[in-house]
Design an enzyme around this catalytic site. Structure first.
Site, PDB file in Angstrom:
ATOM      1  N   CYS A   1       6.614   4.982 -11.995  1.00 20.85           N
ATOM      2  CA  CYS A   1       7.497   3.819 -11.888  1.00 20.85           C
ATOM      3  C   CYS A   1       6.670   2.576 -11.546  1.00 20.85           C
ATOM      4  O   CYS A   1       6.272   2.384 -10.396  1.00 20.85           O
ATOM      5  CB  CYS A   1       8.574   4.047 -10.832  1.00 20.85           C
ATOM      6  SG  CYS A   1       9.712   2.645 -10.702  1.00 20.85           S
TER       7      CYS A   1
ATOM      8  N   CYS B   1       8.177   0.239  -8.757  1.00 21.88           N
ATOM      9  CA  CYS B   1       8.027   0.781  -7.411  1.00 21.88           C
ATOM     10  C   CYS B   1       6.562   0.767  -6.977  1.00 21.88           C
ATOM     11  O   CYS B   1       6.259   0.464  -5.818  1.00 21.88           O
ATOM     12  CB  CYS B   1       8.611   2.185  -7.332  1.00 21.88           C
ATOM     13  SG  CYS B   1      10.414   2.229  -7.548  1.00 21.88           S
TER      14      CYS B   1
END
Length: 175
Positions: A132, A135
């Protein structure tokens, strides 16, 4: 022989490099024992191999404080949710989804059992495993802003990579 040594010895010959790497990344580094073992716990939980997860958690309970182990488990669980959600928003790339509130509980990030910067480091490692980008960037920014350096980020991601690779190899070795 510890459960972690047994798991390491169970790695197939095709993954012999991982045997050595698993031992070396969990040895002394730029990370404190709590950071090192919390990262390993988070990575092992996120990598979803029960044998490796149990072995890493057992070893971490000996090598680090309970808060690091608990935060590693919590980081893996929380990032299991967040990485899917934020990766979706990033990959779709439509502003309409980014404007919508997530409405997902994430209180543990604000109130971890141990130091916040350590929890963020654990989240970063799991986000690397789960791929991700949003993130990863967010947690790296908080980790660096919290006083850790690029060497600590690098060591945490090395742990995540090796633990994940070991989990894959152990899955291949299982009948």
């Amino acid at each position: 022989m510890s459960l972690l040594e047994e798991a390491r010895d169970a790695l197939p010959d095709a993954a012999r490099d991982l045997r050595l790497n698993l031992q070396s990344v969990l040895a002394d580094s730029t990370l404190s024992p709590a950071q090192r073992w919390g990262t390993a716990v988070a990575a092992a939980v996120a990598s979803r191999n029960a044998r490796l997860r149990d072995a890493v958690i057992a070893e971490a309970r000996v090598e680090a404080d309970p808060a690091a182990v608990d935060d590693g488990i919590a980081a893996a669980a929380l990032m299991g949710m967040n990485n899917v959600y934020y990766r979706f928003r990033h990959l779709i790339g439509r502003e309409v989804y980014s404007e919508k509130p997530a409405r997902l509980r994430m209180n543990r990030i604000a109130k971890p059992a141990g130091p916040k910067v350590d929890f963020e480091l654990f989240c970063l490692a799991v986000s690397a495993i789960n791929g991700c980008e949003t993130c990863l960037k967010s947690h790296e920014k908080v980790v660096l802003g919290g006083g850790l350096g690029e060497d600590q980020v690098h060591d945490a991601v090395r742990i995540a990579a090796v633990v994940h690779g070991a989990a894959v190899a152990l899955d291949l070795a299982s009948p």
